[in-house]
Every structure is written in C-alpha cells, then in structure tokens.
Write a protein that holds these residues in place. Structure first.
Motif, PDB file in Angstrom:
ATOM      1  N   LEU A 189       0.929  -1.109  -0.009  1.00  0.00           N
ATOM      2  CA  LEU A 189      -0.032   0.029  -0.043  1.00  0.00           C
ATOM      3  C   LEU A 189       0.962   1.315  -0.212  1.00  0.00           C
ATOM      4  N   LEU A 190       1.963   1.124   0.397  1.00  0.00           N
ATOM      5  CA  LEU A 190       2.770   2.566   0.780  1.00  0.00           C
ATOM      6  C   LEU A 190       3.338   2.969  -0.656  1.00  0.00           C
ATOM      7  N   THR A 191       3.375   2.128  -1.623  1.00  0.00           N
ATOM      8  CA  THR A 191       3.757   2.496  -3.223  1.00  0.00           C
ATOM      9  C   THR A 191       2.560   3.514  -3.648  1.00  0.00           C
ATOM     10  N   ARG A 192       1.233   3.493  -2.805  1.00  0.00           N
ATOM     11  CA  ARG A 192       0.323   4.435  -3.532  1.00  0.00           C
ATOM     12  C   ARG A 192      -0.183   5.508  -2.405  1.00  0.00           C
ATOM     13  N   GLY A 247      -4.419  -7.248  13.367  1.00  0.00           N
ATOM     14  CA  GLY A 247      -3.126  -7.015  13.463  1.00  0.00           C
ATOM     15  C   GLY A 247      -2.188  -8.114  13.438  1.00  0.00           C
ATOM     16  N   LEU A 248      -2.906  -9.430  12.623  1.00  0.00           N
ATOM     17  CA  LEU A 248      -2.272 -10.574  12.661  1.00  0.00           C
ATOM     18  C   LEU A 248      -1.621 -10.737  11.435  1.00  0.00           C
ATOM     19  N   PHE A 249      -1.956  -9.704  10.252  1.00  0.00           N
ATOM     20  CA  PHE A 249      -1.229  -9.776   9.044  1.00  0.00           C
ATOM     21  C   PHE A 249      -0.452  -8.722   8.757  1.00  0.00           C
ATOM     22  N   GLY A 250       0.278  -8.317   9.741  1.00  0.00           N
ATOM     23  CA  GLY A 250       1.171  -7.148   9.497  1.00  0.00           C
ATOM     24  C   GLY A 250       0.484  -5.702   9.670  1.00  0.00           C
ATOM     25  N   LEU A 251       1.306  -4.632   9.875  1.00  0.00           N
ATOM     26  CA  LEU A 251       0.624  -3.355  10.315  1.00  0.00           C
ATOM     27  C   LEU A 251      -0.587  -3.079   9.500  1.00  0.00           C
ATOM     28  N   LEU A 252      -0.641  -3.229   8.113  1.00  0.00           N
ATOM     29  CA  LEU A 252      -1.601  -2.657   7.069  1.00  0.00           C
ATOM     30  C   LEU A 252      -2.403  -3.667   6.585  1.00  0.00           C
ATOM     31  N   GLY A 253      -2.187  -5.175   7.148  1.00  0.00           N
ATOM     32  CA  GLY A 253      -2.932  -6.246   6.938  1.00  0.00           C
ATOM     33  C   GLY A 253      -2.368  -6.815   5.474  1.00  0.00           C
ATOM     34  N   GLU A 254      -1.247  -6.758   5.042  1.00  0.00           N
ATOM     35  CA  GLU A 254      -1.012  -7.037   3.855  1.00  0.00           C
ATOM     36  C   GLU A 254       0.003  -8.336   3.645  1.00  0.00           C
ATOM     37  N   GLU A 255      -0.044  -9.013   4.764  1.00  0.00           N
ATOM     38  CA  GLU A 255       0.833 -10.342   4.878  1.00  0.00           C
ATOM     39  C   GLU A 255      -0.028 -11.473   4.506  1.00  0.00           C
ATOM     40  N   VAL A 256      -0.654 -11.731   3.843  1.00  0.00           N
ATOM     41  CA  VAL A 256      -1.753 -12.496   3.249  1.00  0.00           C
ATOM     42  C   VAL A 256      -1.113 -14.290   3.311  1.00  0.00           C
ATOM     43  N   VAL A 257       0.085 -14.165   2.974  1.00  0.00           N
ATOM     44  CA  VAL A 257       0.603 -15.517   3.044  1.00  0.00           C
ATOM     45  C   VAL A 257       1.597 -15.596   4.062  1.00  0.00           C
ATOM     46  N   GLN A 258       1.443 -16.470   5.249  1.00  0.00           N
ATOM     47  CA  GLN A 258       2.457 -16.394   6.154  1.00  0.00           C
ATOM     48  C   GLN A 258       3.107 -17.695   6.465  1.00  0.00           C
ATOM     49  N   VAL A 259       4.153 -18.124   6.646  1.00  0.00           N
ATOM     50  CA  VAL A 259       4.688 -19.360   7.174  1.00  0.00           C
ATOM     51  C   VAL A 259       5.292 -19.169   8.472  1.00  0.00           C
TER      52      VAL A 259
END
Length: 325
Positions: free
Chosen positions: A66-69, A228-240
């Motif tokens: 999102l920071l790119t926009r 808050g479980l998917f990164g600060l902005l909710g962008e970590e949609v795939v996590q290992v």
C-alpha cells in the motif's frame, strides 16, 4: 466518527517519517510457484469442493504494498528494497552460488511480475511429490537449489512443503531417542539418488521451515487488518509461521472462528492440531530416515502456512441450495 488522522505527521523530522514508513512495509512469503488446490487437497473429481481456491491469496500476495500508493515519500521508501518485476534470469540466479545446477522450471512457476522485497521477504516452494505425480513436467534443474538461490536474493529464509521429502510424512515419533538410530536400519534402506540431491540442496542454507499444514482464513480485508495478525496494514496474506510461535495459535483460532461463523462452507478444514514438539520430532526423525545424516535434521523446523482469503470462496450457493432440498 472519531478522526484518528495524525495531522502533524508531515512536520516530523524526515528521518523519523522514513522509519515509520519502513515499519509499515509487509514481511511477505514470496511464493516460487503456485499452490494447486486439487493437488494439495487430493481431490481429483471435476465436481469436488475445496476449502479454498487459493486464487485470492496468490494474487494479493504479489501486489505492491500500500505504501507505493500513499505519497511520493512512502513510495520512495517502498522502492528502497522492493521492486515490481520478473524473476532473475537463470544465468543471474546461477551466479549466486557455485553449484552449477541449471534453473528449475515447471508449469506452475509464477512467471508474471510480482512484488519482491530483498530485505523483508522470504521464499516458499509449494511443489511436492503430489505435484510431481499429477502435473509431471519439470526441467533438469533442482527445485530446492533454485529455491535456495531465490532465498539468497531475498532475506535468506526459505520454506517448503513437508510432502516434498519422500517418506517424511510416514515418520511418526516414537519412544526411542532420535539419535542414535540403529545402523541396521540405515544400511537396510540406502539413501536414494533423489534424496542425495535433496540433501545436497538442503545444505545450501543454514535453516529451513517445513510446512506441515496449510490453514486458510476466510475474512474480509478490513476485519483482517484490524486483527493486527497480518502485518501493520494487513498485507501479509501468506505467512509461514514456526509451529512453536504464539502467532500460530492466534491464527489457528482466528481461522476456526471465521469458519465457525459461516452458515455454509464448501468443504470444512481440518483444524486438528498436534503439539509443536510432536511436529518437530516428526520432521527431524523423518529427515534422518530420508538422508541418514545427523546434521541436516537440525536445520529443519516445522511450520504452518496461513493464507488469508478475502473472497470468502468457501461460501457456496451450490451447497446452500443442496441443503435446502
């Protein structure tokens, strides 16, 4: 509605603003190839239903952050270590190490442009024995060698599916200590040629995460971001996630809650959990049985893959209609 905008942000020192922007960037799992739902779920019928189609998480995981926009400054920070572009060429990747192994390729490789952050992103291989049997086509390269190259281009961390290593899932923990195993067992089943190649590839990185289960969380993006479980902005949609991490427990519970709140699902997920110690012993014991190597099991740690699907693809009108008959 309360206005939570921090209006004084532009007046902060530029160094502090840059630190805040960097903290907002996601730490993603860059997938080397596609995860094929009917292969993973072992459902080969044309009318089979799956817990998830995986399409939403695959696409979202490769988008620019999102920071790119947001503004010019945030975009500049995002591009410090990230880029939107194709993978390195085979020659460029092979130059990263001296193994001499050609680049591995199959029909499920992600070939379109995806976002990659060389500092924050790890890499993951979805290819396993099931994909090999059902999809078949590969070149002469080796998947784990190519994955290790990709990891070195990114943050140095990599993961793969537990089914990739043959016989690993058949290695159940027991009461015997992991080492020493009876050498009669080792001598009875010599290491296969394929596992010799796998062993050499696994030694290219100091540690690997081994995904023993894939759990999908079906949840709308705004609600997912608020957890808050998917990164600060909710962008970590795939996590290992390491199986022993508290985050794994939190994501498991969220997935169960989301599925439990759905009126109807296409196919229910199996949320049965084994202790982290059990999974760790299974992975290490299985690795030793595969490779007859005392050192390599300690490079492997069990993990769970969590995927956020915002399309709610587990809700099925077809299932609702069938239940109403």
């Amino acid at each position: 509605m309360a206005d939570d905008t921090f209006h004084l942000f532009p007046r902060l020192p530029i160094e502090l603003r840059h630190m805040i922007w960097r903290l907002c960037l996601p730490h993603r799992v860059s997938e080397y190839d596609l995860i094929v739902n009917w292969v993973y779920y072992n459902t080969y019928s044309d009318d089979a239903l799956h817990p998830c189609q995986f399409a939403s998480s695959i696409v979202s995981n490769g988008r620019p952050p999102l920071l790119t926009r947001v503004c010019h400054e945030s975009r500049q920070i995002a591009f410090e270590t990230g880029e939107m572009g194709p993978k390195l060429t085979a020659e460029e990747k092979e130059a990263i190490d001296l193994s001499g192994e050609p680049e591995w390729f199959t029909g499920t490789n992600i070939q379109w442009d995806v976002w990659k952050d060389s500092v924050r992103d790890s890499t993951h291989l979805n290819w396993d024995v099931g994909h090999q049997i059902n999809l078949g086509y590969t070149t002469s390269g080796h998947p784990l060698v190519s994955l290790a190259r990709e990891a070195k281009r990114l943050n140095g961390k990599a993961s793969f599916m537990v089914d990739y290593i043959q016989d690993l899932m058949y290695s159940e923990p027991d009461d015997e200590p992991l080492f020493p195993f009876a050498w009669a067992f080792v001598n009875k089943w010599p290491v296969s040629e394929e596992n010799q190649k796998n062993l050499a590839a696994l030694k290219l990185l100091p540690e690997w995460l081994v995904v023993v289960n894939v759990i999908v969380i079906h949840l709308a993006f705004p609600l997912a971001a608020k957890t808050g479980l998917f990164g600060l902005l909710g962008e970590e949609v795939v996590q290992v996630v390491d199986a022993a991490s508290p985050l794994a427990t939190q994501l498991y519970e969220l997935a169960e809650t989301c599925e439990g709140q759905a009126e109807v699902v296409t196919a229910a997920q199996d949320f049965a959990r084994k202790p982290a110690e059990y999974m760790d012993d299974m992975v290490k014991r299985g690795a030793f049985k595969c490779f007859h190597d005392y050192e390599i099991p300690y490079r492997l740690r069990p993990a769970i893959m969590f995927r956020l699907c915002t399309e709610m693809c587990n809700h099925s009108d077809r299932v609702k209609e069938e239940q109403s008959i």
